[in-house]
Design an enzyme around this catalytic site. Sequence first.
Site, PDB file in Angstrom:
ATOM      1  N   GLU A   1       0.746  -1.409   0.043  1.00 15.10           N
ATOM      2  CA  GLU A   1      -0.019   0.139   0.031  1.00 15.10           C
ATOM      3  C   GLU A   1       0.788   1.448   0.150  1.00 15.10           C
ATOM      4  O   GLU A   1       0.833   1.973   0.864  1.00 15.10           O
ATOM      5  CB  GLU A   1      -1.082   0.017   1.189  1.00 15.10           C
ATOM      6  CG  GLU A   1      -1.926  -1.144   1.248  1.00 15.10           C
ATOM      7  CD  GLU A   1      -3.074  -1.098   2.167  1.00 15.10           C
ATOM      8  OE1 GLU A   1      -3.074   0.048   3.060  1.00 15.10           O
ATOM      9  OE2 GLU A   1      -3.905  -2.018   2.208  1.00 15.10           O
TER      10      GLU A   1
ATOM     11  N   GLU B   1      -4.943  -8.595   1.093  1.00 17.99           N
ATOM     12  CA  GLU B   1      -5.763  -8.208   2.001  1.00 17.99           C
ATOM     13  C   GLU B   1      -7.215  -7.962   2.033  1.00 17.99           C
ATOM     14  O   GLU B   1      -7.574  -7.153   0.945  1.00 17.99           O
ATOM     15  CB  GLU B   1      -5.211  -6.999   2.676  1.00 17.99           C
ATOM     16  CG  GLU B   1      -3.700  -6.900   3.327  1.00 17.99           C
ATOM     17  CD  GLU B   1      -3.320  -5.652   4.043  1.00 17.99           C
ATOM     18  OE1 GLU B   1      -4.306  -4.809   4.354  1.00 17.99           O
ATOM     19  OE2 GLU B   1      -2.132  -5.412   4.137  1.00 17.99           O
TER      20      GLU B   1
HETATM   21  C1  FCB Z   1      -4.185  -1.791   5.391  1.00 15.73           C
HETATM   22  C2  FCB Z   1      -3.016  -2.165   6.104  1.00 15.73           C
HETATM   23  C3  FCB Z   1      -2.895  -3.358   7.124  1.00 15.73           C
HETATM   24  C4  FCB Z   1      -3.932  -3.059   8.094  1.00 15.73           C
HETATM   25  C5  FCB Z   1      -5.649  -3.120   7.318  1.00 15.73           C
HETATM   26  C6  FCB Z   1      -6.483  -3.100   8.229  1.00 15.73           C
HETATM   27  O1  FCB Z   1      -4.460  -0.642   5.109  1.00 15.73           O
HETATM   28  O2  FCB Z   1      -1.926  -2.630   5.091  1.00 15.73           O
HETATM   29  O3  FCB Z   1      -1.717  -3.243   7.833  1.00 15.73           O
HETATM   30  O4  FCB Z   1      -3.866  -2.130   9.080  1.00 15.73           O
HETATM   31  O5  FCB Z   1      -5.343  -1.909   6.608  1.00 15.73           O
END
Ligand code: FCB
Length: 474
Positions: free
Chosen positions: A165, A370
Amino acid sequence: MSVTFPHGFLWGTATAAYQVEGAVREGGRTPSIWDTFSHTPGKVLGGDTGDTAVDHFHRRAEDVALMADLGVGAYRFSVSWPRVQPTGRGPAVQRGLDFYRALVDDLLEHGIQPALTLYHWDLPQELESAGGWPERETAHRFADYAQLVAEALGDRVEMWSTLNEPWCSAFLGYASGVHAPGRTDPLAALRAAHHLNLGHGLAVQALRGALPRRARIGISLNPSVVRARTESPGDLDACRRIDALANRIFSGPLLRGAYPDDLRADTASLTDWGFVKDGDLSAIGRRLDWLGLNYYAPAVVSASDGSPAHGNDGHASAEYSPWPAADSVSFHQPPGERTEMGWSVDPSGLYDLLMQYTREAPGLPLMITENGAAYDDEPAADGTVHDPDRIRYLHGHLTAVHRAISDGADVRGYFLWSLLDNFEWSYGYSKRFGAVYVDYATRSRTPKTSAHWYGRLARTGVLPEATGAVPAPE
Ligand code: FCB
């Protein structure tokens, strides 16, 4: 009707070094920007820090055994840069590398595929003190660090990711300042975005040189699924502007070899982009083997109605905007269900995202690196932790993933965020994203109902039922 995923689909869980490891002063590790930031009063809720986190550094074997018991097939973790290369320069520290080698060996012994991320936000403080990501030198330092880790772990890790990210690193770190290092300078944020892109490209080159051919190299982005509130020209332009700052600032150079013209025009009052040097774009555009997408919730924008341009980062109270030159934009909370973060529950966003990148990056395998949700989980009197909301969230989003695959998206895997409750950045320990509950007093682990549910899915590839599931997109 049963929802069955393709054979070989990777089912993983994810964590990040600073959020879980603790042991911040062991083995020669030096502070990262998150150590400094979390120890600065007022930056993290409750004054929480990652000093001990959930002690994954010492409970590594227990955590791997837990994953194996659940039946999870892959583990996405990040390497702490200041643990393996303290201060961000010079040779690797053996004790730091030993931890990751032991972790990877444990995973492989249990048949769990390691997925390694080189940078999940913990820049060595010394590099920030020398200027941080707004400075070009940091990109070169990152490539050197990538090389060290590749030389140490390349014989046993196949799945490599450069950055997690980069939008958050650049814009939450340097523009809104709600993440480390906490600067509030929009120009610095744009420079940081470019040098993160460049660092990625230089790291890909270093990895290709150091890793065996079977290695698979990618990056994890968190594209904003941005929607205009109405079809009015003003709202559509707001959508275009945020799409440029959130998405195309990365996908442009990564996939199309250029920064978008409209992004350059929108930000012309801040910079002429002279920090992009000859050769940078070809470095950034080096071939990838897969693209990681992180998705939580969509964003709804309109032309400004006077409210500040904050956005979908869950920090609506932040004083400074993460969006440079976007005062003309307002963000809106869509109606409907929300998670404990206040993020809306909308699986159609994940479907749209996968289809969008299927069009934008034809032939490039996609990974959901994620997805998940925070809820206010509490153990029952008998010690069990039931989290039906999380199961519904996962069920809805995985139904959307399955539908995207049926419609032609080449999705190869899914990593649930997160394996464990952990340090949720500026929210400290107040938000629980884990499939496994952590008692912060004792650090004992209890798989929530969702962990067993997800383990069943990982073992069978068939989506289990979830009563009252979040409706999937049409
Ligand atoms: C993302 C992050 C991860 C976590 C999630 C909820 O942006 O990459 O580390 O904090 O959000």
